[in-house]
Design an enzyme around this catalytic site. Structure first.
Site, PDB file in Angstrom:
ATOM      1  CD  GLU A   1      -6.838   5.830  -5.804  1.00 53.84           C
ATOM      2  OE1 GLU A   1      -6.157   6.764  -5.618  1.00 53.84           O
ATOM      3  OE2 GLU A   1      -7.235   5.153  -4.751  1.00 53.84           O
TER       4      GLU A   1
ATOM      5  CG  HIS B   1      -9.801   7.176  -7.134  1.00 52.42           C
ATOM      6  ND1 HIS B   1      -9.258   8.599  -7.022  1.00 52.42           N
ATOM      7  CD2 HIS B   1     -10.096   6.713  -6.072  1.00 52.42           C
ATOM      8  CE1 HIS B   1      -9.177   8.887  -5.829  1.00 52.42           C
ATOM      9  NE2 HIS B   1      -9.862   7.720  -5.102  1.00 52.42           N
TER      10      HIS B   1
ATOM     11  CD  GLN C   1      -3.587   7.383  -2.224  1.00 57.91           C
ATOM     12  OE1 GLN C   1      -4.423   6.545  -2.137  1.00 57.91           O
ATOM     13  NE2 GLN C   1      -3.864   8.423  -2.864  1.00 57.91           N
TER      14      GLN C   1
ATOM     15  CG  ASP D   1       0.131   7.388   6.298  1.00 60.27           C
ATOM     16  OD1 ASP D   1      -0.282   7.751   5.148  1.00 60.27           O
ATOM     17  OD2 ASP D   1       1.152   6.577   6.569  1.00 60.27           O
TER      18      ASP D   1
ATOM     19  CE1 TYR E   1      -6.127   4.476   4.201  1.00 57.45           C
ATOM     20  CE2 TYR E   1      -4.484   2.872   3.472  1.00 57.45           C
ATOM     21  CZ  TYR E   1      -4.678   4.162   3.977  1.00 57.45           C
ATOM     22  OH  TYR E   1      -3.857   4.877   4.713  1.00 57.45           O
ATOM     23  N   GLY E   2     -10.898   0.960   2.676  1.00 55.57           N
ATOM     24  CA  GLY E   2     -12.087   0.304   1.750  1.00 55.57           C
ATOM     25  C   GLY E   2     -11.499  -0.141   0.344  1.00 55.57           C
ATOM     26  N   GLY E   3     -10.862   0.693   0.078  1.00 56.68           N
ATOM     27  CA  GLY E   3     -10.441   0.223  -1.717  1.00 56.68           C
ATOM     28  C   GLY E   3      -9.079   1.096  -1.917  1.00 56.68           C
TER      29      GLY E   3
ATOM     30  CD  GLN F   1      -2.489   1.705   0.187  1.00 57.66           C
ATOM     31  OE1 GLN F   1      -3.170   0.855  -0.155  1.00 57.66           O
ATOM     32  NE2 GLN F   1      -2.894   3.105   0.199  1.00 57.66           N
TER      33      GLN F   1
ATOM     34  CG  HIS G   1     -14.287   6.422  -4.204  1.00 49.11           C
ATOM     35  ND1 HIS G   1     -14.737   7.371  -3.700  1.00 49.11           N
ATOM     36  CD2 HIS G   1     -13.027   6.063  -3.714  1.00 49.11           C
ATOM     37  CE1 HIS G   1     -13.658   8.373  -3.447  1.00 49.11           C
ATOM     38  NE2 HIS G   1     -12.640   7.307  -3.309  1.00 49.11           N
TER      39      HIS G   1
END
Length: 613
Positions: free
Chosen positions: A267, A295, A132, A371, A263-265, A130, A291
């Site tokens: 992109e 993106h 981001q 963050d 996170y939920g998702g 992850q 969502h």
């Protein structure tokens, strides 16, 4: 300049990355070489700086010749600058291939290594990334800023029982020539994209086709359920294309991660990451996928230049996501979702404090860890501004014209709020007098709630408001008037809204929440969005039996949206404050590094404090 990066982006830019990754589950490291094709932007160029974090750099070369390098001092969240001196001078317009051989650290912030016990299958280990906002540098030395976009190619060597996938198009596989017990998977990403969208997953993965350009990937235990849950993906993609223009990334796959994904998702291009909390058997909650699909245009194609302009990614994406909801459900549904979003914005403003500059639409992130700044503000304050402008400019069709034009104008590039605003004024040049009346300073650079609250259509919310008010005003003798049918007539979206409204009121008496359980049996609902709100409501009313249920939900999955508020709620119940800390410390090692860091701050637990058992 990007306050979150050490990279010398005004002097050179990366155009392409070539990655060679060997994933070592024994040592929990990736042994790697990256070749960066760098374009020089000035004459007499002989040195550059890359971002790294906890990397062990073995060697650096430039066009095949050894290059001197030094590692600067380590910064708390930016990591360590890697200063490279080239063995020659270059002039503007020339390219150089800089190769770095290195190894990641077992504690790399971009990576979570799961033991077999932490997976669904319980037999094979699992790795996911992850990146981001600023974690790519812990996996790849690079110009780790969204202002730079590059293509990439990758080959990934993994044990032969495992499968690797990346945020790119699959480009074949072969037995590893260096080790017959391993397989090399290849990937190519021909679209330029920022470093934070580089993503990798390695695990016992299977896939199912769910559309002409889509597969769903997960462990075999989840794959059929996921294929059912995400079967409407192609319909959503087509709807998004009708709104925003052609989908340019080729493949649109969805990967369902293990429960610790924060996170939920996410992109990641060609391969959206999704939380397994979406698999609670309620297709109507696919707004996460709407969502992430959105993106593909706002975020991935047009990208915020620095994280201070994150609202350009998220505000526009929420706007597009709700336009997809408008097309597939109704305008009233979009209005209903917008009202729910306004409440989430209020929650964030309350959590941060109305004077906290991190609630600015455009915050300054000088010396701020991105963050720590993450919240629903860029999403929902961003959406509220776009919705306000939609109303001023003449409605959804008119404003979608602008959004589409903005995407075409800045596609494949990175953009600041100023450039977005200039384009807005150019596109609506016949309405500049109206735009000049907008209080831009209040919207962009002032903390707290926005200066204008849009008037949303309350049709779908009215039933939720009426029922929540009935509970708030009820005396003990009125409790017998509540019936199971109160909630049977509500959609899951409305039930979520009903609980959200109650969380905005003073805590209900314990008698009330016990009665609510008796008539509505909310404990039986496994839909995560409903469950986490219901458990918070019960803990807030000091229902002791619910505390273990709340802590169980906070630890059996790791989505920040659920885990942080649940821990906070128990922590604020004085009698169970120490229990919240004890459970956190006991589970911390199995949590994602971002999650454990943020929950640790919420519970005021020192990062070095070992188990308090």
């Amino acid at each position: 300049m990007d306050p979150c990066s050490f990279a010398s982006v005004s002097r050179c830019v990366t155009r392409h990355l070539n990655l060679d990754l060997r994933v070592d589950f024994e040592r929990r490291v990736i042994r790697a070489q990256v070749e960066l094709t760098v374009e020089v932007l000035e004459d007499r160029f002989s040195a550059l700086t890359l971002d790294t974090r906890d990397l062990q750099v073995v060697s650096v070369s430039a066009n095949g010749q050894a290059a001197r390098f030094t590692m600067g001092p380590k910064h708390s969240f930016k990591g360590t600058p890697l200063d490279i001196t080239l063995p020659f001078d270059l002039s503007r317009g020339q390219h150089v291939v800089v190769a770095v051989t290195y190894e990641t650290s077992p504690s790399a912030s971009a990576l979570q290594w799961l033991s077999p016990e932490q997976t669904a299958g319980k037999e094979q280990p699992y790795l996911f990334s992850q990146c981001q906002a600023h974690h790519c540098r812990s996996m790849v030395p690079c110009q780790d800023t969204p202002s730079v976009k590059h293509t990439y190619y990758a080959q990934v060597s993994v044990p032969k029982d495992l499968v690797a996938v990346m945020s790119a198009v699959r480009d074949g596989q072969e037995v590893d020539p260096q080790d017959k017990d391993r397989i090399v998977y290849r990937f190519r990403q021909p679209m330029p994209m920022p470093s934070y969208l580089i993503a990798i997953v390695v695990g016992a993965l299977e896939s199912r086709e769910i559309g002409p350009r889509s597969r769903v990937w997960s462990e075999k235990e989840f794959v059929d359920k996921a294929a059912f849950e995400f079967s409407e993906t192609e319909t959503m993609l087509k709807t998004a294309e009708d709104l925003a223009g052609p989908y340019v990334w080729g493949q649109y796959d969805i990967l369902v991660l293990p429960p610790s994904f924060p996170y939920g998702g996410m992109e990641n291009p060609c391969l959206t990451f999704a939380t397994p909390t979406l698999l609670a058997g309620d297709k109507s909650l696919s707004n996460v996928i709407a969502h992430e699909i959105s993106h593909s245009w706002t975020g991935n194609l047009v990208t915020n230049r620095t994280w201070e302009h994150f609202w350009l990614n998220e505000g526009h994406t929420v706007y597009l996501e709700r336009m997809i909801g408008r097309s597939l459900v109704s305008e009233q549904f979009r209005q209903f979702k917008a009202m729910g979003g306004w409440k989430e914005l209020q929650d964030s403003v309350n959590t941060f404090g109305a004077n906290n500059v991190l609630t600015n639409l455009v915050p300054s992130l000088q010396d701020v860890d991105p963050d720590d700044a993450f919240s629903s503000v860029p999403y929902e304050k961003g959406f509220a501004l776009l919705y306000h402008l939609e109303e001023l400019m003449g409605g959804p069709e008119v404003f979608m014209g602008f959004v589409k034009s903005y995407i075409q104008m800045f596609a494949y590039g990175s953009v600041t709020t100023d450039e977005w605003k200039k384009h807005l004024f150019t596109y609506f040049r016949d309405k500049v007098d109206v735009l000049n009346k907008v209080d831009w300073n209040a919207w962009m650079f002032t903390p707290g709630m926005p200066p204008v609250k849009p008037q949303y259509d309350t049709t779908l919310a009215d039933a939720c408001i009426a029922l929540s008010q009935k509970w708030v005003k009820a005396k003990d003798q009125d409790l017998s008037s509540f019936k199971e049918s109160d909630v049977k007539v509500l959609s899951s979206h409305q039930l979520i809204e009903f609980l959200s409204l109650l969380l905005h009121e003073d805590a209900l008496p314990l008698t009330h929440v016990k009665k609510m359980q008796e008539v509505y049996d909310l404990n039986a609902i496994m839909n995560s969005e409903i469950r986490f709100r219901w458990l918070r409501l019960c803990v807030r009313s000091r229902w002791e039996e619910v505390v273990p249920m709340a802590l169980k939900m906070a630890t059996e999955q790791g989505r920040l949206k659920y885990t942080r508020p649940l821990f906070r709620e128990v922590f604020n119940y004085d009698k169970y404050r120490e229990e919240a800390v004890r459970v956190f410390v006991a589970h911390r090692a199995a949590m994602h590094p971002v999650t454990s860091g943020l929950v640790g701050k919420d519970l005021k637990v020192d990062a070095s404090k070992t188990t308090s058992l």
